[in-house]
Enzyme design. Sequence first.
Site, PDB file in Angstrom:
ATOM      1  N   GLU A  36       9.609   4.210 -14.161  1.00 54.28           N
ATOM      2  CA  GLU A  36       8.236   3.863 -14.537  1.00 54.28           C
ATOM      3  C   GLU A  36       7.257   4.983 -14.182  1.00 54.28           C
ATOM      4  O   GLU A  36       6.301   5.236 -14.912  1.00 54.28           O
ATOM      5  CB  GLU A  36       7.803   2.551 -13.864  1.00 54.28           C
ATOM      6  N   THR A  42       4.336  10.065 -20.428  1.00 53.35           N
ATOM      7  CA  THR A  42       5.453  10.878 -20.917  1.00 53.35           C
ATOM      8  C   THR A  42       6.377  10.025 -21.783  1.00 53.35           C
ATOM      9  O   THR A  42       6.628   8.867 -21.476  1.00 53.35           O
ATOM     10  CB  THR A  42       6.245  11.446 -19.708  1.00 53.35           C
ATOM     11  N   GLY A  80       5.288  17.737 -15.889  1.00 50.14           N
ATOM     12  CA  GLY A  80       3.834  17.730 -15.733  1.00 50.14           C
ATOM     13  C   GLY A  80       3.340  16.638 -14.794  1.00 50.14           C
ATOM     14  O   GLY A  80       4.126  15.843 -14.281  1.00 50.14           O
ATOM     15  N   TYR A 119      -0.307  -1.682 -13.701  1.00 47.82           N
ATOM     16  CA  TYR A 119       0.759  -1.812 -14.700  1.00 47.82           C
ATOM     17  C   TYR A 119       2.135  -1.555 -14.084  1.00 47.82           C
ATOM     18  O   TYR A 119       3.083  -2.332 -14.279  1.00 47.82           O
ATOM     19  CB  TYR A 119       0.509  -0.838 -15.880  1.00 47.82           C
ATOM     20  N   ASP A 137       0.472  -2.349 -20.770  1.00 50.21           N
ATOM     21  CA  ASP A 137       0.105  -0.940 -20.992  1.00 50.21           C
ATOM     22  C   ASP A 137      -0.522  -0.800 -22.382  1.00 50.21           C
ATOM     23  O   ASP A 137      -0.788  -1.804 -23.053  1.00 50.21           O
ATOM     24  CB  ASP A 137       1.341  -0.037 -20.822  1.00 50.21           C
ATOM     25  N   THR A 298      -4.711  16.286 -19.769  1.00 52.12           N
ATOM     26  CA  THR A 298      -5.354  15.041 -20.217  1.00 52.12           C
ATOM     27  C   THR A 298      -6.811  15.259 -20.629  1.00 52.12           C
ATOM     28  O   THR A 298      -7.237  14.816 -21.687  1.00 52.12           O
ATOM     29  CB  THR A 298      -5.301  13.981 -19.094  1.00 52.12           C
TER      30      THR A 298
END
Length: 347
Positions: A36, A42, A80, A119, A137, A298
Amino acid sequence: MELTKIAEPLLAWYDQKARVLPWRSFPTPYRVWVSEIMLQQTRVDTVLPYFERFLDTLPDIAALALAPEEVLLKLWEGLGYYSRARNLQRAARIVAARFGGELPSTRQQLTELPGIGDYTAGAIASIAFNLPEEAVDGNVLRVLSRLLASHADIVLPEVKQQFRTLVRGIIPQDRPGDFNQALMDLGATVCLPNGEPHCNSCPLSTQCVAYLKDIAESLPVKKVKKPRDIQRRTVFVLLHNGTALLVRRPSKGLLAGLWELPSAPGWLEETEARDALRQLGATVHGMTKLEGAKHIFTHLEWHMKGWLAEVEAFSPTVEHLWAASDALRETVTLPSAFSAYKKYLPK
Ligand code: SF4
């Protein structure tokens, strides 16, 4: 529509069509947790090889807690968002110290661990511990918006909260993890984003209000996000005796504490580039211009240009490392923002 009616057809569809994923075939709390965290921001296809390698090297919470940082970051290289890896380890150390090495099961305890948000806590509690906790999500928000033909903006926290409450009310007590994963899979493989849902193969089409009203492609409503900042940078590939110069990033913020290729703000022509290198303490031979590259974070984009040079003399002004090919391969983690320039590094 009555959302309670979706559970049966959704689970029947999941029993036939569930994606085969390594953490599902053997869903221990540790494997579900690692998967998770890797899946945050990703894609599944990207995560698969990383997951296998991570579990082979660090098979349990004790191994993760004790891993040297360079091993941990190397396992994460290219995924990342490195703070995810560091938070995983911080959480593993807390779990080792406070919970006897066993991941706690309740949503409350899970969200108190670094890197585990609402989440992720719901996903772990339901999938690994079979607790009736929702895990909502972006995929699930999209499916729900369409099922209900809701025009509420799913970026708003209060709308997310309403959808969480709705899902909480319909989770089947006997299969909470499967139900949550079925909703996620439906969003990821059938009820696709960007106006392309495959309603003809959807197990919920007879109940879906957006489909029945023929408005599925216009949902969900999402407030337009602020555009990303664009930063121009000049990246330097500086070589000396078969090694490449790396410098340490600041300990806070973007790519915190990682090694990187030296760089400077703006797109520098040769004279300005030589000045920037002098400030770094490097005097170089002839310089070769490299191709441009772009990396998207982001909230930020780096638009890069590059220079390659052989270093003649170096009086360091910053924390640095001359990395040979074996270090670049085995121990040093270079962020994927620099992927375009890796081909110029020692092999
Ligand atoms: S019918 Fe279409 S819009 Fe509705 S949930 Fe299924 S795929 Fe999504």
